[in-house]
Design a protein around this motif. Structure first.
Motif, PDB file in Angstrom:
ATOM      1  N   PRO A  27       0.881  -1.136  -0.116  1.00  7.68           N
ATOM      2  CA  PRO A  27      -0.329  -0.237  -0.046  1.00  7.68           C
ATOM      3  C   PRO A  27       0.562   1.531   0.064  1.00  7.68           C
ATOM      4  CG  PRO A  27      -0.095  -0.838   2.304  1.00  7.68           C
ATOM      5  CD  PRO A  27       0.878  -1.591   1.262  1.00  7.68           C
ATOM      6  N   PRO A  28       0.682   2.231  -0.755  1.00  7.25           N
ATOM      7  CA  PRO A  28       0.683   3.154  -0.601  1.00  7.25           C
ATOM      8  C   PRO A  28       1.215   3.942   0.713  1.00  7.25           C
ATOM      9  CG  PRO A  28      -1.504   4.158  -1.787  1.00  7.25           C
ATOM     10  CD  PRO A  28      -1.093   2.169  -0.708  1.00  7.25           C
ATOM     11  N   ASN A  29       2.425   4.794   0.776  1.00  4.82           N
ATOM     12  CA  ASN A  29       2.503   5.299   2.103  1.00  4.82           C
ATOM     13  C   ASN A  29       3.357   7.223   0.778  1.00  4.82           C
ATOM     14  OD1 ASN A  29       2.899   6.570   4.444  1.00  4.82           O
ATOM     15  ND2 ASN A  29       3.961   5.129   5.085  1.00  4.82           N
ATOM     16  N   ALA A  30       2.263   7.554   0.789  1.00  2.00           N
ATOM     17  CA  ALA A  30       2.677   9.166   0.924  1.00  2.00           C
ATOM     18  C   ALA A  30       2.537   9.793   1.816  1.00  2.00           C
ATOM     19  CB  ALA A  30       0.890   9.037   0.100  1.00  2.00           C
ATOM     20  N   SER A  31       2.885  10.013   3.139  1.00  2.00           N
ATOM     21  CA  SER A  31       3.519  10.828   4.071  1.00  2.00           C
ATOM     22  C   SER A  31       4.442  10.566   4.357  1.00  2.00           C
ATOM     23  CB  SER A  31       1.979  10.887   5.795  1.00  2.00           C
ATOM     24  OG  SER A  31       2.560   9.892   5.572  1.00  2.00           O
ATOM     25  N   TYR A  32       5.026   9.590   4.310  1.00  2.00           N
ATOM     26  CA  TYR A  32       6.503   9.032   4.316  1.00  2.00           C
ATOM     27  C   TYR A  32       7.268   9.001   3.497  1.00  2.00           C
ATOM     28  CZ  TYR A  32      10.737   6.400   5.183  1.00  2.00           C
ATOM     29  OH  TYR A  32      11.816   6.227   5.096  1.00  2.00           O
ATOM     30  N   GLU A  33       7.140   8.794   2.073  1.00  2.49           N
ATOM     31  CA  GLU A  33       7.823   9.258   0.525  1.00  2.49           C
ATOM     32  C   GLU A  33       7.873  10.517   1.129  1.00  2.49           C
ATOM     33  OE1 GLU A  33       8.958   7.123  -1.222  1.00  2.49           O
ATOM     34  OE2 GLU A  33       8.113   5.548   0.207  1.00  2.49           O
ATOM     35  N   THR A  34       6.314  11.305   1.095  1.00  2.00           N
ATOM     36  CA  THR A  34       6.736  13.155   0.909  1.00  2.00           C
ATOM     37  C   THR A  34       7.843  13.341   2.296  1.00  2.00           C
ATOM     38  OG1 THR A  34       4.772  13.107   0.578  1.00  2.00           O
ATOM     39  CG2 THR A  34       5.261  15.060   0.864  1.00  2.00           C
ATOM     40  N   ALA A 132      19.787   7.883  -7.151  1.00  2.00           N
ATOM     41  CA  ALA A 132      20.474   6.112  -7.945  1.00  2.00           C
ATOM     42  C   ALA A 132      18.558   6.349  -8.214  1.00  2.00           C
ATOM     43  CB  ALA A 132      21.052   5.174  -6.643  1.00  2.00           C
ATOM     44  N   ALA A 133      17.843   6.869  -7.055  1.00  2.00           N
ATOM     45  CA  ALA A 133      16.774   6.264  -7.341  1.00  2.00           C
ATOM     46  C   ALA A 133      15.720   6.822  -9.187  1.00  2.00           C
ATOM     47  CB  ALA A 133      15.358   6.907  -6.578  1.00  2.00           C
ATOM     48  N   LEU A 134      17.024   7.640  -9.645  1.00  2.00           N
ATOM     49  CA  LEU A 134      16.069   8.333 -10.681  1.00  2.00           C
ATOM     50  C   LEU A 134      16.799   7.385 -12.157  1.00  2.00           C
ATOM     51  CD1 LEU A 134      16.823  11.990  -9.870  1.00  2.00           C
ATOM     52  CD2 LEU A 134      14.427  11.236 -10.088  1.00  2.00           C
ATOM     53  N   ARG A 135      15.545   6.940 -13.147  1.00  2.00           N
ATOM     54  CA  ARG A 135      16.186   6.667 -14.241  1.00  2.00           C
ATOM     55  C   ARG A 135      16.567   7.621 -15.491  1.00  2.00           C
ATOM     56  NH1 ARG A 135      10.967   4.371 -17.265  1.00  2.00           N
ATOM     57  NH2 ARG A 135      12.150   4.021 -19.260  1.00  2.00           N
ATOM     58  N   GLU A 136      17.817   7.183 -16.113  1.00  2.00           N
ATOM     59  CA  GLU A 136      18.258   7.704 -16.890  1.00  2.00           C
ATOM     60  C   GLU A 136      18.171   8.594 -17.596  1.00  2.00           C
ATOM     61  OE1 GLU A 136      21.350   7.368 -20.576  1.00  2.00           O
ATOM     62  OE2 GLU A 136      21.238   5.297 -19.011  1.00  2.00           O
ATOM     63  N   GLY A 137      18.090  10.181 -17.118  1.00  2.00           N
ATOM     64  CA  GLY A 137      17.708  10.836 -18.324  1.00  2.00           C
ATOM     65  C   GLY A 137      15.827  12.043 -17.392  1.00  2.00           C
ATOM     66  N   THR A 138      15.964  11.105 -16.503  1.00  2.00           N
ATOM     67  CA  THR A 138      14.988  12.096 -16.032  1.00  2.00           C
ATOM     68  C   THR A 138      15.466  12.498 -13.959  1.00  2.00           C
ATOM     69  OG1 THR A 138      14.156   9.924 -13.979  1.00  2.00           O
ATOM     70  CG2 THR A 138      13.025   9.683 -15.865  1.00  2.00           C
ATOM     71  N   THR A 139      14.090  13.862 -14.418  1.00  2.00           N
ATOM     72  CA  THR A 139      15.416  14.595 -12.933  1.00  2.00           C
ATOM     73  C   THR A 139      13.875  14.468 -11.900  1.00  2.00           C
ATOM     74  OG1 THR A 139      13.111  16.569 -14.125  1.00  2.00           O
ATOM     75  CG2 THR A 139      16.432  16.063 -14.275  1.00  2.00           C
ATOM     76  N   ALA A 140      12.518  13.700 -11.381  1.00  2.00           N
ATOM     77  CA  ALA A 140      11.851  13.918 -11.147  1.00  2.00           C
ATOM     78  C   ALA A 140      11.085  12.272 -10.690  1.00  2.00           C
ATOM     79  CB  ALA A 140      10.859  14.615 -10.813  1.00  2.00           C
ATOM     80  N   VAL A 141       9.935  11.977  -9.642  1.00  2.00           N
ATOM     81  CA  VAL A 141       9.782  10.677 -10.272  1.00  2.00           C
ATOM     82  C   VAL A 141       8.240  11.005  -9.774  1.00  2.00           C
ATOM     83  CG1 VAL A 141       9.336   8.502  -9.020  1.00  2.00           C
ATOM     84  CG2 VAL A 141      11.398   9.151  -8.895  1.00  2.00           C
ATOM     85  N   VAL A 142       7.496  10.121 -10.916  1.00  2.00           N
ATOM     86  CA  VAL A 142       5.988  10.643 -10.369  1.00  2.00           C
ATOM     87  C   VAL A 142       5.754   8.354 -10.298  1.00  2.00           C
ATOM     88  CG1 VAL A 142       3.191  10.542 -10.913  1.00  2.00           C
ATOM     89  CG2 VAL A 142       5.355  12.167 -11.460  1.00  2.00           C
ATOM     90  N   GLU A 143       5.251   8.540  -8.601  1.00  2.00           N
ATOM     91  CA  GLU A 143       4.746   6.937  -8.514  1.00  2.00           C
ATOM     92  C   GLU A 143       3.029   6.249  -9.154  1.00  2.00           C
ATOM     93  OE1 GLU A 143       6.471   4.506  -8.036  1.00  2.00           O
ATOM     94  OE2 GLU A 143       8.529   5.584  -7.115  1.00  2.00           O
ATOM     95  N   GLY A 144       3.149   5.506  -9.896  1.00  2.00           N
ATOM     96  CA  GLY A 144       2.367   4.907 -10.942  1.00  2.00           C
ATOM     97  C   GLY A 144       1.144   5.042  -8.731  1.00  2.00           C
ATOM     98  N   ILE A 145       1.661   4.404  -8.222  1.00  2.00           N
ATOM     99  CA  ILE A 145       0.788   3.644  -6.857  1.00  2.00           C
ATOM    100  C   ILE A 145      -0.143   5.055  -6.363  1.00  2.00           C
ATOM    101  CG2 ILE A 145       2.247   3.133  -5.831  1.00  2.00           C
ATOM    102  CD1 ILE A 145       0.551   0.176  -4.568  1.00  2.00           C
ATOM    103  N   GLN A 146       0.959   6.105  -6.127  1.00  2.00           N
ATOM    104  CA  GLN A 146       0.469   6.838  -5.304  1.00  2.00           C
ATOM    105  C   GLN A 146      -0.757   7.911  -5.756  1.00  2.00           C
ATOM    106  OE1 GLN A 146       4.586   8.473  -4.165  1.00  2.00           O
ATOM    107  NE2 GLN A 146       4.451   7.089  -3.096  1.00  2.00           N
ATOM    108  N   GLN A 147      -0.517   8.054  -6.984  1.00  2.00           N
ATOM    109  CA  GLN A 147      -1.575   8.675  -7.348  1.00  2.00           C
ATOM    110  C   GLN A 147      -2.759   8.563  -6.790  1.00  2.00           C
ATOM    111  OE1 GLN A 147       0.061  11.635  -8.799  1.00  2.00           O
ATOM    112  NE2 GLN A 147       1.396  10.329  -8.548  1.00  2.00           N
ATOM    113  N   GLY A 148      -2.997   7.692  -6.814  1.00  2.00           N
ATOM    114  CA  GLY A 148      -4.658   7.476  -6.083  1.00  2.00           C
ATOM    115  C   GLY A 148      -4.457   7.351  -4.861  1.00  2.00           C
TER     116      GLY A 148
END
Length: 164
Positions: A27-34, A132-148
């Motif tokens: 389950p997403p833990n948006a507050s922790y990730e934030t 290291a959590a960024l994919r090559e060429g990205t500058t931010a992350v959008v987690e699909g499961i957290q959008q809900g």
């Protein structure tokens, strides 16, 4: 006899549901990730770039012998790429959130939890503490499961009211 029958039915039910449970993402833990991200913002999608699927197909074929539960295989390569987000509202890290951000997206990653961007749509994005959590060429992350996640849904609705 009743206990034995109940135990047998329960075991059969659990065995039938095991493949679905194995694919359930945590389950997403948006507050922790934030709290652990360097910056968090609501971004508006301004452009979408679909990536050629050749590298994804090669990786899917390499994983084929692993028999990973929930792995869509080559089907997961149907829609993925990059999106450009312009910050619409800064939640955390005002000094870091300055310009357009490039994020990766995938409609069908493991367990069918993904995010498909649409031009003009909003998403909560994070700049992780660990680069290291960024994919090559990205500058931010959008987690699909957290959008809900309820927290993120409320934030997106508030930003939509402020900046339609």
């Amino acid at each position: 006899m009743t206990r034995l029958l109940t135990a047998a039915v329960t075991a059969a039910t659990l065995l039938g549901a095991a493949p679905a449970w194995a694919c359930m993402p945590p389950p997403p833990n948006a507050s922790y990730e934030t709290s652990v991200a360097r910056a968090v913002f609501v971004g508006r999608v301004v452009s979408i770039e679909q990536t050629p699927p050749e590298a994804c197909i090669a990786a899917a074929r390499a994983r084929a012998n692993d028999h990973l539960q929930g792995d869509p295989g080559e089907r997961g390569c149907e829609a993925f790429g990059f999106a450009t987000l312009e910050p619409a509202w800064i939640i955390k890290g005002e000094d870091i959130v300055t310009g357009p951000f490039r994020v990766a997206w995938n409609r069908t990653p493991f367990c069918a939890v993904g995010w498909t961007p649409e031009v003009g749509a909003l998403a909560v994005a994070m700049v992780p503490e660990d680069a290291a959590a960024l994919r090559e060429g990205t500058t931010a992350v959008v987690e699909g499961i957290q959008q809900g996640d309820l927290l993120f849904q409320i934030i997106i609705e508030l930003v939509e009211e402020i900046q339609p």
